[in-house]
Scaffold this motif. Structure first.
Motif, PDB file in Angstrom:
ATOM      1  N   ALA A 243       0.906  -1.268  -0.073  1.00  0.00           N
ATOM      2  CA  ALA A 243      -0.108   0.044  -0.044  1.00  0.00           C
ATOM      3  C   ALA A 243       0.894   1.340  -0.118  1.00  0.00           C
ATOM      4  CB  ALA A 243      -0.941   0.004   1.155  1.00  0.00           C
ATOM      5  N   LEU A 244       0.467   2.253  -0.793  1.00  0.00           N
ATOM      6  CA  LEU A 244       1.395   3.418  -0.934  1.00  0.00           C
ATOM      7  C   LEU A 244       0.398   4.720  -0.346  1.00  0.00           C
ATOM      8  CD1 LEU A 244       2.483   3.078  -4.432  1.00  0.00           C
ATOM      9  CD2 LEU A 244       3.912   2.895  -2.330  1.00  0.00           C
ATOM     10  N   SER A 251       3.625   2.547   2.822  1.00  0.00           N
ATOM     11  CA  SER A 251       2.654   2.983   3.795  1.00  0.00           C
ATOM     12  C   SER A 251       3.359   2.643   5.136  1.00  0.00           C
ATOM     13  CB  SER A 251       1.752   1.787   3.876  1.00  0.00           C
ATOM     14  OG  SER A 251       2.167   0.420   4.246  1.00  0.00           O
ATOM     15  N   PRO A 252       3.048   3.628   6.194  1.00  0.00           N
ATOM     16  CA  PRO A 252       3.795   3.554   7.633  1.00  0.00           C
ATOM     17  C   PRO A 252       3.911   2.147   8.194  1.00  0.00           C
ATOM     18  CG  PRO A 252       2.273   5.386   7.270  1.00  0.00           C
ATOM     19  CD  PRO A 252       2.121   4.524   6.054  1.00  0.00           C
ATOM     20  N   GLU A 274       8.057   6.998   5.228  1.00  0.00           N
ATOM     21  CA  GLU A 274       9.122   6.538   4.447  1.00  0.00           C
ATOM     22  C   GLU A 274      10.176   7.632   4.519  1.00  0.00           C
ATOM     23  OE1 GLU A 274      10.562   5.607  -0.028  1.00  0.00           O
ATOM     24  OE2 GLU A 274       8.661   5.445   0.419  1.00  0.00           O
ATOM     25  N   THR A 275      10.024   8.783   4.519  1.00  0.00           N
ATOM     26  CA  THR A 275      10.918  10.076   4.634  1.00  0.00           C
ATOM     27  C   THR A 275      11.573  10.031   6.021  1.00  0.00           C
ATOM     28  OG1 THR A 275       9.136  11.455   5.302  1.00  0.00           O
ATOM     29  CG2 THR A 275       9.232  11.302   2.832  1.00  0.00           C
ATOM     30  N   ARG A 299      -0.791   1.180  -5.110  1.00  0.00           N
ATOM     31  CA  ARG A 299      -0.152  -0.131  -4.759  1.00  0.00           C
ATOM     32  C   ARG A 299       1.262  -0.189  -5.313  1.00  0.00           C
ATOM     33  NH1 ARG A 299      -3.125  -2.822  -1.210  1.00  0.00           N
ATOM     34  NH2 ARG A 299      -1.663  -4.797  -1.129  1.00  0.00           N
ATOM     35  N   LEU A 300       2.420  -0.707  -4.571  1.00  0.00           N
ATOM     36  CA  LEU A 300       3.428  -0.889  -5.425  1.00  0.00           C
ATOM     37  C   LEU A 300       3.634  -2.467  -5.515  1.00  0.00           C
ATOM     38  CD1 LEU A 300       6.148   0.612  -5.972  1.00  0.00           C
ATOM     39  CD2 LEU A 300       7.180  -0.517  -3.904  1.00  0.00           C
ATOM     40  N   VAL A 301       3.926  -2.683  -6.980  1.00  0.00           N
ATOM     41  CA  VAL A 301       3.595  -4.217  -7.367  1.00  0.00           C
ATOM     42  C   VAL A 301       4.898  -4.565  -8.120  1.00  0.00           C
ATOM     43  CG1 VAL A 301       1.127  -4.207  -7.414  1.00  0.00           C
ATOM     44  CG2 VAL A 301       2.529  -3.625  -9.476  1.00  0.00           C
ATOM     45  N   LEU A 302       5.118  -6.103  -8.144  1.00  0.00           N
ATOM     46  CA  LEU A 302       6.253  -6.295  -8.975  1.00  0.00           C
ATOM     47  C   LEU A 302       6.079  -6.180 -10.496  1.00  0.00           C
ATOM     48  CD1 LEU A 302       7.240  -9.659  -6.804  1.00  0.00           C
ATOM     49  CD2 LEU A 302       8.655  -7.393  -7.008  1.00  0.00           C
ATOM     50  N   THR A 303       7.292  -5.880 -11.083  1.00  0.00           N
ATOM     51  CA  THR A 303       6.967  -6.239 -12.425  1.00  0.00           C
ATOM     52  C   THR A 303       7.722  -7.575 -12.939  1.00  0.00           C
ATOM     53  OG1 THR A 303       9.493  -5.382 -12.733  1.00  0.00           O
ATOM     54  CG2 THR A 303       7.922  -3.641 -12.901  1.00  0.00           C
ATOM     55  N   ARG A 304       7.323  -7.900 -14.227  1.00  0.00           N
ATOM     56  CA  ARG A 304       8.164  -9.063 -14.623  1.00  0.00           C
ATOM     57  C   ARG A 304       9.506  -9.300 -14.208  1.00  0.00           C
ATOM     58  NH1 ARG A 304       8.285 -11.228 -20.904  1.00  0.00           N
ATOM     59  NH2 ARG A 304       9.170 -13.358 -20.437  1.00  0.00           N
TER      60      ARG A 304
END
Length: 449
Positions: A243-244, A251-252, A274-275, A299-304
């Motif tokens: 989660a972003l 996310s915290p 994050e900072t 959301r932060l997700v994986l690429t291939r």
């Protein structure tokens, strides 16, 4: 061979003087010194499919290529005669006549499909700007592939031929030659020396004492997974989606979890964002630079690529070392200078408090002393103030870039703890990492200027 060529041209002249002259012109373009011993299928294909359309008019192309095919037949070079008279060549010439750009695209495809085009390998990407060692290596690899195809060891167009071609090329390029050095060794040495001598990057000359280490590089250490554990952990989390926040930070919850898992101290503690965690800032930026993660909505997700790296610890180490010094511009200059400085530090440097500069101060000093200049005041009054402000901004930019690399090294636990002065040294694993970073930067194909 010169006498054989002269005899064949004389025979052609008795039959058709115009054809003999066209064959001579084509041969002089293909092999200016008529040294046919250096000729191979790759060279003939390049001439027929690229150089001839560029150097001969449309009216001359087909007569010239037919004449060259006849000459090769007289010289018993039937494979090269077949290239000249093939349907692929005829079709390609038609395409060039309709649209030159489309002809270039088809040329590249035909070269690849022929199997004699040396393939790029994980350990070697062929360059556009090349030295003598690379020219020779590419020529000899093409000749070796031609022989492998003739013997049936590589079968273009058949199932599995590309992996077979890569295996053969790798075996040939890594085979020790004169002096025990392989073609790959010589290419790397040539590229590293050119990299160190680059007039556009004068700061690299301070890295000459490390030339042997940079050429040799460093194998992936057995303990690589220990250093890359934080990257691995983020990839694992991104597999389910991280989660972003609204502005794109982690996310915290994830921030606090990572700090707890790896023992990172923060201020404030616990961190709110994050900072507040420099290590996470560096890791997040590194994964993005590696194209291992991407943002999908909130959301932060994986690429291939990220999924591949998650399953391969060695590849993750390799990707991390490659990402540090392949950024370009001042950012790359700062990273290379910092790593070289850290690798060059001696125990005497640490024992003398007077020589304990912070990493940012030392890197800025080295860049400036090597010829990297920052704006200087040129005139009094308002203009001088503007120049001073620009110089301060440039100095701050270098410090920020050096600091960002330090954050990554800290996150991977590759630096000794800060003694309070900002002076750190590389751990043993950190030295391996730094050498790998500089090696990958130095042996990469030179940019086309």
């Amino acid at each position: 061979m010169g006498e054989a060529v002269a005899s064949a041209l004389a025979e052609m002249a008795r039959r058709d003087g115009a054809a003999a002259e066209m064959a001579r012109q084509a041969l002089d373009t293909l092999a200016p010194e008529r040294n046919l011993e250096q000729l191979n299928q790759h060279t003939v294909q390049r001439f027929c499919w690229l150089e001839l359309p560029a150097r001969f008019s449309q009216e001359e192309r087909r007569p010239a290529i037919r004449a060259l095919a006849d000459l090769f037949s007289l010289l018993q070079l039937h494979r090269y005669a077949q290239v000249c008279s093939s349907q692929e060549t005829e079709t390609l010439l038609d395409v060039y006549e309709e649209e030159y750009g489309a002809g270039l695209v088809m040329y590249e495809r035909l070269m690849w499909e022929s199997g004699v085009e040396p393939p790029d390998l994980p350990e070697l990407t062929w360059g556009m700007v090349v030295g003598d060692a690379e020219i020779r290596a590419r020529q000899e690899t093409a000749s070796a592939l031609e022989l492998a195809i003739a013997l049936g060891d590589v079968r273009p167009g058949k199932r599995g031929w590309r992996p077979a071609q890569e295996r053969f090329a790798r075996s040939f390029l890594t085979r020790p030659g004169d002096g025990g050095l392989s073609h790959l060794d010589r290419i790397r040495e040539e590229r590293v020396r050119g990299w160190l001598n680059s007039p556009a990057h004068p700061y690299r000359r301070q890295l000459w004492p490390l030339v042997g280490q940079i050429i040799a590089g460093a194998e992936v250490p057995r303990s690589a997974h220990i250093a890359t554990a934080p990257l691995q952990r983020l990839l694992d989390l991104a597999d389910d989606g991280i989660a972003l926040t609204q502005i794109g930070y982690l996310s915290p919850v994830v921030v606090r979890q990572m700090c707890e898992d790896f023992g990172w101290r923060t201020s404030p503690e616990p961190p709110r964002s994050e900072t507040d965690v420099t290590q996470l800032i560096a890791l997040h930026q590194t994964l993005r630079a590696m194209r291992a993660v991407r943002r999908s909505g909130r959301r932060l997700v994986l690429t291939r690529r990220g999924r591949q790296l998650r399953e391969d610890p060695e590849a993750l180490w390799q990707a991390a070392t490659e990402s540090v010094c392949r950024t370009g511009g001042l950012e790359q200059a700062a990273a290379e200078t910092l790593l070289g400085m850290l690798l060059s530090r001696t125990p005497q440097d640490g024992a003398d408090p007077g020589r304990r500069e912070s990493d940012a101060d030392a890197a800025e000093r080295l860049l400036t002393s090597s010829g990297w200049t920052f704006p200087e005041p040129q005139a009094p009054g308002r203009h001088a103030a503007a120049h001073r402000k620009a110089a301060e901004a440039a100095s701050d930019q270098v410090r920020a870039m050096v600091t960002a690399v330090c954050w990554l090294l800290e996150a991977l636990d590759l630096l000794t703890p800060d003694d309070g002065s900002g002076y750190r040294e590389l751990t043993d694993l950190g030295r391996v990492f730094a050498i790998a970073c500089l090696h990958k930067s130095a042996v990469a194909p030179p940019a086309v200027v």
